[in-house]
Write an enzyme that holds these catalytic residues in place. Structure first.
Site, PDB file in Angstrom:
ATOM      1  N   HIS A 126      41.250  -5.093  28.044  1.00 42.50           N
ATOM      2  CA  HIS A 126      41.587  -6.674  28.102  1.00 42.50           C
ATOM      3  C   HIS A 126      40.417  -7.322  29.019  1.00 42.50           C
ATOM      4  CE1 HIS A 126      45.639  -4.987  27.113  1.00 42.50           C
ATOM      5  NE2 HIS A 126      45.907  -6.088  26.829  1.00 42.50           N
TER       6      HIS A 126
ATOM      7  N   GLU B  93      47.064  -8.666  14.795  1.00 45.90           N
ATOM      8  CA  GLU B  93      45.488  -8.874  14.714  1.00 45.90           C
ATOM      9  C   GLU B  93      44.959  -9.020  13.401  1.00 45.90           C
ATOM     10  OE1 GLU B  93      46.759  -7.412  17.268  1.00 45.90           O
ATOM     11  OE2 GLU B  93      46.633  -8.551  18.743  1.00 45.90           O
TER      12      GLU B  93
END
Lengths: 336, 374
Positions: A139, A70
């Protein structure tokens, strides 16, 4: 402020994921500088299937499958943007903003500023957000308020397929970084989308989803639909909600919200994100600062619980506002 | 000399890098004799300023290039000394991380770059930005928080010089963030079909960041045109490199990413030039990134004013071990270097006075440049 009146023009009915896919394809055809990267966005077409077909059409240089990295995805996009291209990147889950926090909140948000305006950062960060049935505490979050708090980032939260497409096309042509929170629980929801390639939804322009005289209900993301359902129930009881969807939180169309509150005298903010320090706190504060004398009651928040989101799908739903909770809050608010 | 097999040690001079700022003893690095690559050539007669016995110059650098490099190095040295004097006499609104002694490394690597190449600099000094073409007046303006700085006065303190027109792409305040941004600029070069390489400078301390791993892995897989130049001065603030690395070189890690890793004497501007040039050529040819590690010395504290109580290798000498200025001066005639030294001092003094006289920014600047102009 504008009202979505797709009936007035040619529309096609597609789902939210398809709307995003169309926006990506159209903008990549329109401008060769637009490209994408993210984990599994290429050959697989994205873990939610949103980018299907783009790898085949645009090839591996413009639709890049990254490793699990990321900080590279966001930092690389920032670097690419200052060197002349327009990256549209995907973090597989919006929660991964925190994995790439330095790149999002320092580099994207501040590179132009720190260097005296000598760079432009036209980057769109696509962020599948919200709960989706058991994705778990890391998430499932709705982190848009963090992005509101760090100056330098625009923030969009489309609540319909039409807005998903129109806001994304606007985001890609925007010279500033945009965090684009697409609700992963809405990917399969269908709706009318204006036909053709010229459908752009401007930033900073709220949509009135339903007009009503009694309470201004400001809702975002998946809560727009739930609030509209609650409004139907309430209408049968003689309580009329005016449902406003800001569509973008940065910039925020506070003027449209204030104009509505001036008429209704009551306001509530509904969002999926945790209550404390959420976007609702900011919107409520601004209403009270600027429309205090129009208010007949405190501004209420109907929001997610101040808890992590458990993995169990039923417990997860207990963490976010239901249609009935929204309706009940409105009943109590009217009684004040 | 470069090979995809991994670590490749460049020849180093016979001398050991010793002195107040560290001991780089050990192993094969110190025993090799000075020997340029077979492609080296001597300065041509066109460079009339070179010393009588024409020095052996690395490929790509002619006599005029050598003079330009010397001018950069002595200008950076003069700027370093002028800033130190200002801090001693007046004070400074921020932290200055001096790069004195590392000028040859910075200017040597930048000299190997082409004008269109992009540069991300490290935090130690202003040599990188100056060598890449930024004006002294702008750099001093930034450092002194003046409206005449490249950032209009927002960058007061240490970092954030920028001028994309000469490829100076800025600096992040979180060390190591340039790895991923640098790789990103290289993606754009690749997509736009440009013959443009990005050089990312970093210190041995920043080499520990996860951003290095992510950038190195992805850039290697995608063969991005990037060159990483590590200034290994042996100290990450207060921590000696030996306590932060299991291997003697940062470049030892290159093989894990399938890229060449080179170790050069960072006090030798021509060695850094030669290594960087080869890495740049490799990147420009589409063969991917390389890592050049230049062993150097931290002459001063982490910041000017750092008392460095954590170091036991300090001496009272003002002499800079293996001074890159002296090293280049040996290659040039005194009638050339004398005027260049004087010109550098004069240019630095004039630019510094110009910056001091420039206004502070209006406070309204805090609201500028958050967003693109409407």
């Amino acid at each position: 402020m504008s009202e979505i009146t797709p009936e007035a023009q040619d529309t096609v009915t597609i789902n939210y994921a398809r709307a995003i896919n169309e926006a990506l394809a159209e903008e990549m055809r329109h401008d060769e500088r637009v490209w994408m990267m993210g984990q599994d966005v290429g050959r697989m077409g994205g873990v939610f299937g949103v980018t299907r077909g783009l790898f085949e059409e645009f090839g591996p240089l413009r639709v890049r499958d990254t490793t699990i990295n990321e900080t590279f995805i966001v930092g690389g996009a920032a670097g690419a943007a200052i060197a002349g291209t327009i990256p549209v990147i995907e973090l597989q889950f919006a929660d991964f903003l925190l994995t790439a926090a330095d790149e999002v909140f320092h580099k994207l948000a501040k590179w132009r500023y720190m260097h005296g305006g000598r760079f432009a950062l036209p980057v769109v960060v696509r962020l599948p957000t919200g709960v989706l049935g058991g994705a778990g505490a890391e998430h499932s979050q709705s982190l848009e308020a963090i992005a509101m708090h760090i100056p330098g980032l625009k923030v969009a939260l489309p609540a319909t397929p039409a807005d998903a497409k129109g806001l994304l096309k606007s985001a890609i042509r925007d010279p500033d970084p945009v965090l684009f929170f697409e609700h992963k629980g809405m990917y399969r929801e269908k709706g009318p989308v204006p036909a053709g390639e010229e459908h752009f939804v401007p930033f900073g322009q709220a949509a009135v989803r339903r007009t009503g005289a009694d309470i201004t209900a400001i809702a975002t993301g998946m809560m727009v639909g739930r609030t509209l359902k609650a409004a139907e129930t309430l209408a049968a009881e003689g309580l009329e909600l005016e449902v406003i969807d800001p569509r973008t939180l940065v910039p925020l169309d506070i003027e449209s919200i204030l104009a509505s509150v001036q008429r209704t005298g009551r306001a509530m903010v509904i969002h999926e994100a945790a209550r404390t320090g959420g976007a609702g706190a900011e919107i409520a504060a601004q209403i009270q600062e600027r429309a205090f004398f129009a208010l007949d009651a405190p501004v209420w928040r109907v929001a997610g619980t101040d808890t992590p989101i458990p993995q169990d799908p039923d417990l997860e739903q207990a963490c976010i506002p239901s249609v009935e909770e929204i309706a009940q809050a409105a009943r109590v608010l009217r009684a004040i | 000399m470069l090979s995809a097999r991994g670590l490749c040690i460049l020849p180093l001079p016979e001398h050991r890098l010793t002195g107040r700022a560290g001991n780089l003893s050990g192993g094969d690095r110190t025993s090799a004799t000075r020997k340029r690559s077979s492609s080296s050539r001597t300065a041509s007669g066109g460079g009339s300023g070179t010393a009588a016995a024409a020095p052996e110059l690395p490929e790509g650098l002619d006599g005029d290039g050598l003079i330009a490099l010397y001018r950069d190095v002595v200008t950076i040295r003069a700027a370093e000394l002028r800033l130190r004097r200002h801090i001693d006499e007046v004070g400074f609104g921020g932290f200055w991380h001096p790069g004195i002694g590392q000028e040859g490394l910075q200017a040597g690597a930048v000299a190997a770059m082409q004008p269109q190449d992009n540069l991300f600099y490290a935090h130690r000094g202003l040599g990188y930005a100056l060598a890449k073409g930024m004006k002294l007046t702008e750099l001093f303006g930034d450092l002194l928080g003046r409206a005449s700085g490249s950032t209009g006065g927002k960058g007061g303190g240490t970092v954030h010089f920028a001028d994309p027109s000469v490829g100076v792409m800025g600096q992040g305040g979180t060390l190591g963030s340039n790895f991923v941004l640098g790789a990103g600029t290289a993606i754009s070069a690749q997509l736009l079909g440009q013959s443009r390489v990005t050089v990312v400078f970093f210190g041995d301390g920043a080499s520990a960041r996860g951003t290095f791993h992510e950038a190195a892995l992805q850039a290697s897989v995608w063969k991005l045109p990037v060159v990483w130049v590590c200034e290994n001065n042996g100290w990450a603030v207060s921590a000696p490199f030996s306590e932060q690395s299991p291997t003697p070189n940062v470049a030892d890690r290159a093989s894990a990413y399938g890229v060449p890793g080179l170790v050069v004497d960072g006090q030798d501007p021509l060695a850094v030039y030669a290594a960087t040039r080869e890495a740049l050529e490799r990147a420009r040819a589409g063969e991917g990134p390389s890592l050049v590690e230049a062993k150097t010395l931290r002459i001063r504290g982490h910041y000017e004013g750092d008392r460095q109580k954590y170091r036991d290798d300090l001496t009272d000498s003002e002499e800079i071990p293996n001074d890159p200025v002296l090293k280049l001066r040996e290659l040039l005639a005194a009638e050339v270097t004398g005027p260049l030294d004087e010109q550098a001092r004069q240019a630095v003094d004039e630019a510094f006075e110009h910056a001091l006289a420039a206004p502070r920014p209006d406070p309204s600047i805090i609201f500028q440049d958050i967003w693109a102009p409407a």
